[in-house]
Design a protein around this motif. Structure first.
Motif, short mmCIF file in Angstrom:
data_model
loop_
_atom_site.label_atom_id
_atom_site.label_comp_id
_atom_site.label_asym_id
_atom_site.label_seq_id
_atom_site.Cartn_x
_atom_site.Cartn_y
_atom_site.Cartn_z
N ARG A 42 0.85 -1.18 0.00
CA ARG A 42 0.00 0.00 0.00
C ARG A 42 0.89 1.23 0.00
O ARG A 42 1.62 1.50 0.94
CB ARG A 42 -0.94 -0.03 1.20
CG ARG A 42 -1.94 -1.18 1.09
CD ARG A 42 -2.88 -1.28 2.28
NE ARG A 42 -3.74 -0.12 2.42
CZ ARG A 42 -4.84 -0.10 3.18
NH1 ARG A 42 -5.18 -1.19 3.88
NH2 ARG A 42 -5.57 0.99 3.28
N ALA A 43 0.83 1.97 -1.12
CA ALA A 43 1.78 3.06 -1.36
C ALA A 43 1.24 4.44 -1.00
O ALA A 43 1.87 5.44 -1.35
CB ALA A 43 2.21 3.04 -2.83
N GLY A 44 0.10 4.50 -0.31
CA GLY A 44 -0.39 5.79 0.16
C GLY A 44 -1.64 6.27 -0.55
O GLY A 44 -2.12 5.65 -1.51
N ARG A 45 -2.15 7.38 -0.05
CA ARG A 45 -3.39 7.98 -0.54
C ARG A 45 -3.14 9.46 -0.81
O ARG A 45 -2.64 10.18 0.06
CB ARG A 45 -4.50 7.80 0.49
CG ARG A 45 -5.86 8.34 0.09
CD ARG A 45 -6.86 8.09 1.21
NE ARG A 45 -8.18 8.63 0.93
CZ ARG A 45 -9.19 7.95 0.38
NH1 ARG A 45 -8.99 6.67 0.07
NH2 ARG A 45 -10.36 8.49 0.16
N LEU A 46 -3.49 9.91 -2.01
CA LEU A 46 -3.28 11.30 -2.37
C LEU A 46 -4.44 12.17 -1.90
O LEU A 46 -5.61 11.78 -2.01
CB LEU A 46 -3.17 11.44 -3.89
CG LEU A 46 -1.94 10.82 -4.56
CD1 LEU A 46 -2.00 11.04 -6.06
CD2 LEU A 46 -0.66 11.40 -4.01
N ALA A 47 -4.11 13.34 -1.37
CA ALA A 47 -5.13 14.32 -1.04
C ALA A 47 -5.63 14.97 -2.33
O ALA A 47 -4.85 15.21 -3.26
CB ALA A 47 -4.56 15.37 -0.11
N VAL A 48 -6.92 15.25 -2.38
CA VAL A 48 -7.54 15.82 -3.59
C VAL A 48 -8.09 17.20 -3.25
O VAL A 48 -8.70 17.40 -2.20
CB VAL A 48 -8.69 14.91 -4.09
CG1 VAL A 48 -9.31 15.48 -5.37
CG2 VAL A 48 -8.17 13.50 -4.33
N PRO A 49 -7.87 18.19 -4.12
CA PRO A 49 -8.37 19.54 -3.83
C PRO A 49 -9.89 19.60 -3.84
O PRO A 49 -10.56 18.73 -4.41
CB PRO A 49 -7.78 20.38 -4.97
CG PRO A 49 -7.43 19.42 -6.04
CD PRO A 49 -7.09 18.13 -5.36
#
Length: 297
Positions: A42-49
């Motif tokens: 699991r390589a992470g989760r991007l924040a979305v504007p």
């Protein structure tokens, strides 16, 4: 095919839609054990504007500025995985995440695109009734549309039309009704009627053969859940009768992965909020696990 080192990247963007819900796709597939079943990191989760409910007046597209500024961030994350020798499994999100995925590859060279989708996603802003980029993503990626979204980082088109195969789309009536621009003649189009005529295996092999041309360094897989038959995948925001069966999608993914030239995959549009009994999500997780998991092991 040799085993893959999969890395799951969560990209829960709904910037390309007027609605919400698909941002829960990563959470739901991970709850169903997708990471463990394909032995993925699991390589992470991007924040979305945040979203703006009004279309951008310059481009006629919802959240155009946000998509243009966020796509390079997704590209950075995808490129990091590629540089590490991993196979990105990008869990969206709506279909505009395609721009970030293909931008990552355009930075690295010339790559193809296997576009598995129930819709051709080739609308132009003036014809898309809601200004939704998720109906225009393939057009933008191939350089058809406003410069803000077709020439990100000055690298447009992100993929050449002749390096794309659009597979299994069936939205012909909607294209005609709303006046979508046609797919370019150089883009290889294998719609659902064609698949039914020649068979899923033969059609997929034809698609993959096109993407194995020596001038391409590999190809990326875009998988929209609405490619599946509406009776088994009702958990999508824009429903169209017909579509692929679970085993047909499995066949397509197995052939694509067995080519040893696929470099990543993204999964989009499945909306857990619309999945009342959970069957659609379980089926999607199962088909991904059955195809990718076999390779991982």
């Amino acid at each position: 095919m040799p085993s893959c080192s999969f890395a799951i990247l969560e990209a829960p963007s709904t910037l390309g839609l007027a609605t919400d819900g698909v941002e829960r796709l990563p959470e739901r597939l991970l709850e169903l054990g997708l990471a463990e079943r394909i032995n993925a990191r699991r390589a992470g989760r991007l924040a979305v504007p945040p979203k703006d409910p009004a279309p951008d007046p310059e481009t006629g597209t919802l959240n155009a500025e946000a998509i243009a500024s966020w796509s390079p961030k997704l590209a950075d994350a995808v490129e990091t995985l590629l540089h590490a020798g991993e196979f990105p499994v990008v869990l969206g999100g709506d279909c505009t995440i395609l721009l970030g995925s293909m931008l990552a590859l355009k930075r690295r060279g010339r790559y193809g695109l296997l576009f598995i989708d129930g819709n051709a996603d080739f609308f132009q802003p003036e014809a898309e009734p809601n200004g939704e980029g998720a109906s225009m993503d393939l057009a933008f990626a191939t350089g058809h549309g406003p410069t803000l979204l077709t020439n990100i980082e000055g690298r447009g088109p992100l993929v050449r039309s002749d390096d794309v195969v659009a597979l299994a789309y069936r939205d012909h009536k909607d294209q005609e009704e709303f006046g979508s621009q046609p797919l370019p003649k150089e883009l290889k189009a294998l719609d659902l009627p064609t698949l039914r005529k020649v068979g899923i295996e033969a059609a997929t092999r034809k698609a993959v053969d096109h993407l194995l041309r020596p001038e391409l360094e590999g190809f990326f897989i875009h998988l929209d859940a609405d490619c599946l038959d509406d009776s088994i995948m009702p958990a999508v925001d824009f429903r169209v009768p017909g579509g692929l069966a679970w085993d047909e999608l499995g066949t397509t993914l197995r052939i694509a992965m067995a080519s040893d030239k696929a470099v990543g995959i993204e999964v989009t549009i499945y909306n857990p909020r619309l999945d009342e009994d959970g069957c659609a999500g379980r089926g999607l997780a199962d088909v991904l696990a059955a195809t990718l998991g076999t390779i991982a092991s």
